[in-house]
Scaffold this active site. Structure first.
Site, PDB file in Angstrom:
ATOM      1  N   CYS A  92     -11.568  -6.885 -11.598  1.00 46.35           N
ATOM      2  CA  CYS A  92     -11.786  -7.177 -10.172  1.00 46.35           C
ATOM      3  C   CYS A  92     -10.769  -8.173  -9.636  1.00 46.35           C
ATOM      4  CB  CYS A  92     -13.210  -7.675  -9.950  1.00 46.35           C
ATOM      5  SG  CYS A  92     -14.428  -6.571 -10.690  1.00 46.35           S
ATOM      6  N   HIS A 364     -16.718  -5.100  -1.439  1.00 41.06           N
ATOM      7  CA  HIS A 364     -15.952  -5.382  -2.654  1.00 41.06           C
ATOM      8  C   HIS A 364     -15.318  -4.115  -3.231  1.00 41.06           C
ATOM      9  CE1 HIS A 364     -14.585  -7.083  -6.324  1.00 41.06           C
ATOM     10  NE2 HIS A 364     -15.669  -6.933  -7.050  1.00 41.06           N
TER      11      HIS A 364
END
Lengths: 418, 418
Positions: A92, A364
């Site tokens: 991420c 996200h």
């Protein structure tokens, strides 16, 4: 630390994180080219001027059966042919890693203008499959294989560590979630901007707000998001030209003041051991996250949170934002709750966290988060953040995390204070 | 081009490319740690000295359901904790991309010692699935989806272009294959070192040597390989210390003299158009491959192939080596066959290509190939290549290709000629 050349941020573009590209019948290539279109239009940069392209992406191989995304970008325009391209990954934190590499190339004097594209398409698969894919950001065989939604469980464990060491209360996590959703309502590109959400909902438990990993409930989770965020980085030479062309002063163009990059042991068991050891010594419990932050402070030549106007942090779960609040130095170890209770992290507070809504509110899209955060700081320090503007902001920080606080990358971006 | 700081190559380690790790019951983590073990042992470097780690990997997400490989490396030793790590990808050029990034960080003055790990585990899946995974290095939806073994077909098309434009004859491809297999017999880490292979076999056609993509037969293909190759890159400061510690002179330590990095349009249709246009103008038919090579020559301050002692090139198929021979400038466009007929590319010839055996003979663990090539040049220019040593070699070049000659990365590594 080496004194490096100044690298400027010229802005960029973010796709609307509320979109579901698969439902629109559009694939990752369509997203890539739309994001590039938007970035050229927003900055007035011509493709011909770009000298290098970096893509931050976590796992398009899994979500979209497509690798080699750096090369894919070249197809956007004949003007981009022959450019050096590459894709960078640290789960991420991929967007921040791509940014680090692009900045370094400019510092080394190889290129004057870099295009950095963070991108992820995630709604191509059902949530269970997506959860499994995300498990590859952890040590898959040991921490994710056969586990449904491994990441809420891993960040739930971070919550447990805080509960055991410092008596964390759920209400503080609920407040983090509430603020992120509230901020997101002011962000026209946030995924949840039209969602119904309230503190009552965040505090509720059970069928309306299921626990998905220890202390972590649904409202504590960031979203599954399709999206891309593009930024341009430039040398001083190019930034001067760019400023002149746009009738701006160079000192009004944001630059990367500092950065930090540190990797923790990948297994959460080891992180837990480190946390207990750190507590005993009165240190922050995620030492590598702390190191990335303090390295960035040092490089930026700033004292700490008192010199920041805002933080865009990696709230993949409320527990990671809880940790970030104190790890940025806003409170001593274990006392993030004070900053929450005092309203410090709200827009208008001492140091607003995630005015954009963060990963919980804004969304996200994994590989895009790191570049989206920097783009949001750019918006803030240039006074162009609209409804979620932090008044008078001149310097902001980002924290982009890969895995269970494994890869930690911090950027500090700002303009000179008058 | 900016005058950059010198970055040294201190050697490293390669796993035995003949191994099948899945059959041994070992996973990608085991391979990673074995390769790191080997690299520390081979160079005498202590983990404590490493300042940054870069991993080149194509698609561990697909082959091994594991991302975030940079972080995975930190687990090797407590001494590596907190280091900056990342993974870089440009399909089969991933190893070279990781090397480019590591070199740039040292040039920018951020670190003095970088560990660069190229790695791929591929024998975790059957060959049909593996062929599909490799399709993600092309534009999957347009060039690979539903196509069995897309890459032999794409590089078969490169053969067709050569046939149409220059009358390529199969016997020249067979000679390339034969030489690579012959060289591999001298390389104790080559995957095919014990295989039976001959020119007769390469020239045969049909059930003993099936055509798998246009002109491409089985003997024209590189291998499916499990393997890793690690190299260390260092600043002059570190290299001086290292030389002293090992009783060597700094000028005997190889350094990266030059590099080039250029991306072609990803679709082979567009590459074909470019090839026809280039032919008309008397230019080499893969203009971006040529650009990567000439940029590297310029940066290295060398005139061309006459200043090289060997080339480790990306022979994913014999057609890509055929192209490389002329694109390096050994012959004018379309005349690679002359160099082949004259024995120029053999060990002992004018400019040996792939003394290691290359991807066909030594093997092709996708993400490891770029670092393996540089390690092989290191071996050559330090006179430690054993049976496949090119006598007196001082300067060598590598060409690492991603996709169908889409990403092109060239490194020139050498020691000072006395």
């Amino acid at each position: 630390m080496a004194k490096a050349k100044r690298v400027y941020v010229l802005g960029g573009y973010q796709t609307d994180f509320a979109r579901n590209w698969s439902k629109e019948g559009k694939n990752i290539q369509a997203m890539l080219y739309e994001a590039m279109d938007g970035a050229f239009a927003a900055t007035g940069i011509d493709p011909e001027e770009v000298e290098t392209i970096h893509v931050g992406n976590f796992a398009a191989e899994l979500y979209a059966m497509q690798g080699h995304l750096g090369a894919m970008a070249v197809n956007y325009s004949e003007k981009l042919r022959s450019l050096p391209t590459s894709r960078h990954e640290a789960a991420c934190a991929s967007g921040a890693i791509a940014t680090l590499v692009a900045r370094t190339e400019i510092e080394a004097g190889h290129y004057d203008l870099a295009m950095v594209i963070g991108i992820e398409i995630m709604k191509t698969v059902d949530s269970k499959t997506g959860g499994d894919f995300l498990g590859t950001a952890a040590w898959y065989e040991k921490e994710a294989k056969g586990v449904q939604f491994p990441f809420p469980k891993l960040f739930g464990r971070l919550g447990s560590v805080y509960q055991e060491l410092y008596g964390l209360k759920y209400e503080h996590l609920a407040e983090i979630s509430t603020i992120n959703y509230e901020n997101a309502k002011k962000n026209p590109l946030a995924q949840t901007r039209d969602w119904y959400m309230s503190k009552e909902h965040a505090l509720s438990q059970g069928s309306y707000n299921m626990e998905v990993g220890g202390i972590i409930r649904i409202t504590d989770c960031s979203q599954v998001t399709d999206g891309a965020a593009v930024i341009f980085l430039a040398s001083e030479d190019y930034a001067k030209k760019y400023a002149k062309r746009h009738g701006k002063k160079l000192k009004k163009i944001p630059y990367i003041m500092g950065w930090g990059h540190a990797t923790a042991p990948i297994l959460f068991d080891v992180k837990t051991e480190e946390a207990y050891a750190a507590k005993k010594e009165g240190r922050y419990i995620l030492p590598h996250t702390r190191k990335a932050i303090t390295d960035a402070y040092k490089r930026a030549g700033i004292r700490g949170p008192k010199d920041l106007d805002l933080v865009e942090t990696h709230d993949c779960f409320t527990t990671s934002e809880y940790a970030a609040i104190e790890h940025f130095g806003l409170t001593p170890p274990g006392e993030a709750y004070r900053a929450i209770e005092d309203g410090d992290i709200r827009i208008g507070g001492k140091l607003p966290f995630n005015p954009s809504g963060g990963l919980i509110g804004a969304g996200h899209p994994v590989g895009a988060t790191g570049t989206r955060q920097i783009l949001d700081v750019f918006r803030q320090v240039t006074g162009t953040a609209g409804e979620y503007q932090v008044e008078g902001a001149k310097i902001g920080a980002t924290l982009n995390i890969g895995g269970s606080a494994t890869t930690n990358v911090v950027h500090i971006v700002g303009v000179e204070r008058d």
